[in-house]
Motif scaffolding. Sequence first.
Motif, mmCIF file in Angstrom:
data_model
loop_
_atom_site.group_PDB
_atom_site.id
_atom_site.type_symbol
_atom_site.label_atom_id
_atom_site.label_comp_id
_atom_site.label_asym_id
_atom_site.label_seq_id
_atom_site.Cartn_x
_atom_site.Cartn_y
_atom_site.Cartn_z
ATOM 1 N N THR A 263 0.815 -1.206 0.000
ATOM 2 C CA THR A 263 0.000 0.000 0.000
ATOM 3 C C THR A 263 0.851 1.260 0.000
ATOM 4 O OG1 THR A 263 -1.726 1.227 1.192
ATOM 5 C CG2 THR A 263 -0.181 -0.054 2.523
ATOM 6 N N GLY A 264 0.337 2.287 -0.678
ATOM 7 C CA GLY A 264 0.967 3.597 -0.619
ATOM 8 C C GLY A 264 0.411 4.450 0.501
ATOM 9 N N GLN A 265 -0.598 3.928 1.211
ATOM 10 C CA GLN A 265 -1.215 4.646 2.321
ATOM 11 C C GLN A 265 -0.595 4.172 3.628
ATOM 12 O OE1 GLN A 265 -5.230 3.350 1.116
ATOM 13 N NE2 GLN A 265 -5.766 5.514 0.989
ATOM 14 N N VAL A 266 0.219 5.010 4.231
ATOM 15 C CA VAL A 266 0.950 4.628 5.434
ATOM 16 C C VAL A 266 -0.011 4.186 6.539
ATOM 17 C CG1 VAL A 266 2.537 5.426 7.220
ATOM 18 C CG2 VAL A 266 2.843 6.176 4.852
ATOM 19 N N ALA A 267 -1.151 4.857 6.661
ATOM 20 C CA ALA A 267 -2.103 4.542 7.729
ATOM 21 C C ALA A 267 -2.658 3.138 7.604
ATOM 22 C CB ALA A 267 -3.248 5.554 7.721
#
Length: 311
Positions: A263-267
Amino acid sequence: MQWQQDDLEHAERRLVTTPVNVANLLARVAERVRDSLGEAAARLVTQPDEGLYATVANGDALLVALTLLVENEVQNAASIAASVTSAGATRETRGVQLAARRSANTVLLGVAGGARPAPLDDSALARIEALLRKAGASLTLDPEGRRVRYAVALPLHALLPERTPERGGELGGLRIAVLDDEEQTRDALEAALTLHGAIVQLESSGARWLAGLRETPRARWPDVLLCDLQLDGEDGTQIVAALRDMEARGDYAGKALPAIAMTGQVARADSPGEERSLFAARLTKPVAVPALLAAIVAATQGGNESAGASH
């Protein structure tokens, strides 16, 4: 002949796209602008993300387009400052920021000098957009609080470049399915995984991949799945949940197909336990190739028992 043409275009894409360190790119743009505009660029500030890489098709075109965009903003800021001074006002001259941030699987390179972007005439806008198309990028508007800025959007590069990309056999012929809606990401992963001995299957649609899997004997399934969590119109977690349901309901002997989330979404790298249990590991883009290889080997050796692992 169509499949030969498709293979040729696929090979050409892999040759022309390259990962670019965003911090280095912003520094080069700032240097060009300062050389061009001198004192007018004194208030140009860069805010890079040191660990960010973008996938670029033409680095020279991107550099020129960004330079033109920043020069326009700096010149507009200088013009406003000059008019304020001539009017006898003492308002502080505004600065121009050149910053980078990630938005899911996209890198946004933002240029801001005020509440609104500096106007571009039609010819300048057309030239910048043409250069960005060559670079595999696009021009957009990026709202930030009460401000709106120009931003250049580029694909987030999924992998950190290897210092010594020597061919290795770490993956020893493992069959790896790569599920990602970004063409550049699929190409980058295929290149790295093939270099290290894997047999790679690329797919952009989770529903299509699952449909094909249902028609495939279990013995011919991939050994591991690399799945992006944010697909075009699909959620990677739901795709893997459907895979687990298919394994439970169907006649599929053997252990569960291990899946690794990317994922590119750290969260999203830290998610509820129920969701995490679907995956052997979760990797945040861009990921170092050794970490990716280690996660794949661990997943194939231990199935989903290492679901709590995070890299």
